[in-house]
Design an enzyme around this catalytic site. Structure first.
Site, PDB file in Angstrom:
ATOM      1  N   LEU A   1       0.335   4.618   0.112  1.00  0.00           N
ATOM      2  CA  LEU A   1      -0.361   3.820  -0.889  1.00  0.00           C
ATOM      3  C   LEU A   1       0.704   3.166  -1.749  1.00  0.00           C
ATOM      4  O   LEU A   1       1.737   3.782  -2.019  1.00  0.00           O
ATOM      5  CB  LEU A   1      -1.255   4.700  -1.772  1.00  0.00           C
ATOM      6  CG  LEU A   1      -2.459   5.382  -1.116  1.00  0.00           C
ATOM      7  CD1 LEU A   1      -3.149   6.296  -2.126  1.00  0.00           C
ATOM      8  CD2 LEU A   1      -3.441   4.354  -0.573  1.00  0.00           C
ATOM      9  N   ASP A   2       0.471   1.944  -2.198  1.00  0.00           N
ATOM     10  CA  ASP A   2       1.489   1.313  -3.035  1.00  0.00           C
ATOM     11  C   ASP A   2       1.538   1.978  -4.410  1.00  0.00           C
ATOM     12  O   ASP A   2       0.651   2.754  -4.785  1.00  0.00           O
ATOM     13  CB  ASP A   2       1.306  -0.203  -3.113  1.00  0.00           C
ATOM     14  CG  ASP A   2       0.036  -0.618  -3.836  1.00  0.00           C
ATOM     15  OD1 ASP A   2      -0.231  -0.091  -4.926  1.00  0.00           O
ATOM     16  OD2 ASP A   2      -0.691  -1.480  -3.309  1.00  0.00           O
ATOM     17  N   LYS A   3       2.575   1.697  -5.145  1.00  0.00           N
ATOM     18  CA  LYS A   3       2.845   2.382  -6.418  1.00  0.00           C
ATOM     19  C   LYS A   3       1.691   2.250  -7.395  1.00  0.00           C
ATOM     20  O   LYS A   3       1.390   3.180  -8.152  1.00  0.00           O
ATOM     21  CB  LYS A   3       4.135   1.817  -7.029  1.00  0.00           C
ATOM     22  CG  LYS A   3       4.560   2.487  -8.332  1.00  0.00           C
ATOM     23  CD  LYS A   3       5.863   1.896  -8.840  1.00  0.00           C
ATOM     24  CE  LYS A   3       6.282   2.549 -10.160  1.00  0.00           C
ATOM     25  NZ  LYS A   3       7.555   1.976 -10.673  1.00  0.00           N
ATOM     26  N   ASP A   4       1.013   1.105  -7.403  1.00  0.00           N
ATOM     27  CA  ASP A   4      -0.030   0.849  -8.388  1.00  0.00           C
ATOM     28  C   ASP A   4      -1.413   1.310  -7.942  1.00  0.00           C
ATOM     29  O   ASP A   4      -2.407   1.050  -8.625  1.00  0.00           O
ATOM     30  CB  ASP A   4      -0.073  -0.646  -8.717  1.00  0.00           C
ATOM     31  CG  ASP A   4       1.202  -1.106  -9.399  1.00  0.00           C
ATOM     32  OD1 ASP A   4       1.765  -0.315 -10.174  1.00  0.00           O
ATOM     33  OD2 ASP A   4       1.642  -2.243  -9.135  1.00  0.00           O
ATOM     34  N   THR A   5      -1.489   1.973  -6.775  1.00  0.00           N
ATOM     35  CA  THR A   5      -2.770   2.455  -6.252  1.00  0.00           C
ATOM     36  C   THR A   5      -2.841   3.971  -6.376  1.00  0.00           C
ATOM     37  O   THR A   5      -1.867   4.676  -6.103  1.00  0.00           O
ATOM     38  CB  THR A   5      -2.934   2.046  -4.771  1.00  0.00           C
ATOM     39  OG1 THR A   5      -2.886   0.622  -4.670  1.00  0.00           O
ATOM     40  CG2 THR A   5      -4.262   2.539  -4.215  1.00  0.00           C
TER      41      THR A   5
END
Length: 239
Positions: free
Chosen positions: A117-121
């Site tokens: 998952l990306d950092k902001d998710t």
């Protein structure tokens, strides 16, 4: 796995001091000696989840076959945590898992995230020491649905929801064999989309293209306010 196959084809792996060139060759735990670039790989068995069966009181084994034991972890990833196993990177998922959740594997094996998952998710991440799981969950025909809750910055139009269902054209970076990175501009595969209210919807996809949902929203003029994964492979955060 592709990187491992390439290393084998380059003649860098030896089994019992014999160079092998055949990917997928079978080896016997606690019997075969594996070398990489001439250096013996100590304890390669435990790196692959193998353990010797416990001995009986007379010193013999109940079962001559080594047993594979793996860790499977369901983890709620907070926003801001990075899905990398590189511990030199601040806020990496392994250090966060151990420090804030007092987690230790039951087997002592190293665990890896299944996908990312990306950092902001935020949301569900699976981690495991079982190398078969990423292949069965992420590769080819075995890809499984991943479900996300999305909040966007403006009212959702039904015509846009229908476009997300059918697929929209986005550009992502794809990593090919030997680490070559290429731009990929293609429509996304059909998705399951349910509009929840004026500003939020739920989407289930089988692809895992880089920042895919954010780019699907941007393609139709939406900015993502929050993105949260609620389930993967039929596994949810609730149970």
């Amino acid at each position: 796995r592709r990187q491992t196959d390439a290393i084998i084809l380059e003649g860098r792996i030896a089994v019992n001091k014999e160079i092998v060139f055949e990917p997928g060759i079978r080896v016997i735990p606690f019997m075969d000696i594996i070398q990489f670039d001439g250096v013996t790989v100590d304890d390669w068995e435990s790196l692959n989840g193998y353990q010797l069966p416990p001995s009986t009181s007379d010193g013999s084994n109940n079962n001559n076959k080594p047993k594979q034991v793996f860790d499977y972890i369901k983890y709620w990833k907070p926003k801001g945590i990075i899905c990398t196993t590189d511990r030199t990177i601040q806020h990496n998922i392994l250090s966060h898992l151990e420090y804030y959740n007092d987690f230790q594997t039951t087997t002592g094996n190293r665990v890896y995230p299944v996908g990312r998952l990306d950092k902001d998710t935020s949301g569900l991440m699976l981690l495991t020491s079982d190398g078969r799981l990423p292949n069965s969950a992420l590769r080819g025909k075995y890809k499984r649905y991943k479900t996300y809750s999305v909040v966007v910055d403006r009212r959702i139009r039904e015509m846009d929801a229908e476009k997300w269902r059918k697929g929209v054209i986005i550009t992502t970076i794809a990593q090919r064999d030997r680490g070559v990175r290429m731009e990929l501009t293609t429509p996304t595969k059909p998705a399951l989309v349910e509009v929840l209210d004026d500003y939020s919807f739920e989407i289930s996809i089988v692809e895992g293209r880089n920042r895919q949902i954010r780019k699907m929203c941007a393609a139709l003029g939406y900015d993502v306010v929050s993105l949260h994964r609620s389930s993967f492979m039929g596994i949810s955060l609730d149970g």
